[in-house]
Design a protein around this motif. Structure first.
Motif: not given
Length: 288
Positions: A40, A70, A92, A113, A118
């Protein structure tokens, strides 16, 4: 966007004793993009404007723009004139652990997710300056220091909450997507107990709309009157005060925005099936 995507792996970015990476940027290396990674990345624009292409979506991030990339988001940074931005990257598994601790559920992370794009929000000038100040403080610490690591990790939940925070109703339900901006702005002001106590009068003064117009909008967007909406928020405030403070019930009545004790008791019992005193005895911890 070009066809050759640069793949960046967390193993090449994070060291064993640092579960994060941060940098301040004033230039963009076009040779690094398009790019995708398995971690991230939070991007906060601190000056000027930054262009971002994510898949087929093109964004322009002004100062205060906060974007959360992400794992798997193919992206390209684009020059938009002189600018500066901060990159904060976290593995992550760190984000998964944080979500598990905060929400005790995988659902919010799956929602994040699984979203088509995003999340992107605008911070206030004050919040942007505050985060810049916190990062500037890091530059005065030794390169390897427990305090530096702790300060960086503390940034993650703060920035994530800003990035994921969407205007919502008191029960957590998202506000209607077509809610007028003037009404959404007025509702944010109800976080102040003084404004909540003033109720419809505050909404009218803040928005510049007549009480009649506000009533029609509430029925259209919330299916209830402003009074019902405001009382619901006041009751949520009351139950939290009963549970988390040692205030006397008469003080809870006025702190939560009600003007009448009898009316408060009537609404409370109808909503929760018991008196405020019964609720307090049931929920207030006895071991503190």
């Amino acid at each position: 966007m070009g066809t050759s995507v640069k793949i960046v792996n967390g193993a090449d970015v994070f060291t064993l004793d640092h579960e994060f990476y941060y940098s301040s940027r004033t230039h963009i290396d076009a040779g690094e993009y398009p790019q995708v990674h398995d971690f991230y990345e939070l991007i906060l624009v601190t000056d000027g404007e930054l262009g971002m292409q994510i898949g087929s979506v093109l964004l322009t991030l002004p100062r205060g723009g906060l974007l959360l990339l992400r794992p798997g988001d193919i992206h390209t940074k684009l020059e938009r004139g002189p600018s500066a931005h901060i990159d904060l990257a976290f593995p992550a598994f760190t984000v998964r652990q944080l979500f598990s601790y905060l929400y005790q559920s995988d659902a919010p992370l799956h929602e994040l997710t699984g979203a088509p794009h995003p999340p992107f929000v605008m911070l206030t000038a004050g919040d942007t300056a505050a985060f810049q100040s916190r990062l500037a403080r890091l530059n005065q610490l030794p390169p390897v220091a427990a305090e530096k690591n702790a300060r960086l990790r503390a940034l993650l939940p703060d920035l994530l909450f800003h990035c994921l925070n969407r205007p919502s109703e008191p029960d957590g339900a998202a506000l209607p997507s077509d809610l007028p901006a003037w009404l959404a702005s007025a509702l944010e002001g109800l976080d102040d107990p003084v404004n909540l106590s003033q109720g419809l009068g505050y909404l009218a003064q803040q928005s510049g709309r007549s009480p009649e117009h506000i009533c029609r909008c509430f029925r259209r967007y919330f299916g209830c009157t402003p009074s019902a909406y405001l009382n619901r928020r006041r009751l949520y405030c009351a139950v939290n005060l009963l549970t988390h403070t040692d205030l006397e019930i008469v003080d809870v009545v006025y702190e939560s925005g009600f003007q009448s004790t009898n009316y408060f008791y009537h609404l409370f019992k109808r909503a929760f099936g018991m008196s405020p005193l019964q609720y307090k005895k049931l929920h207030l911890p006895r071991y503190l």
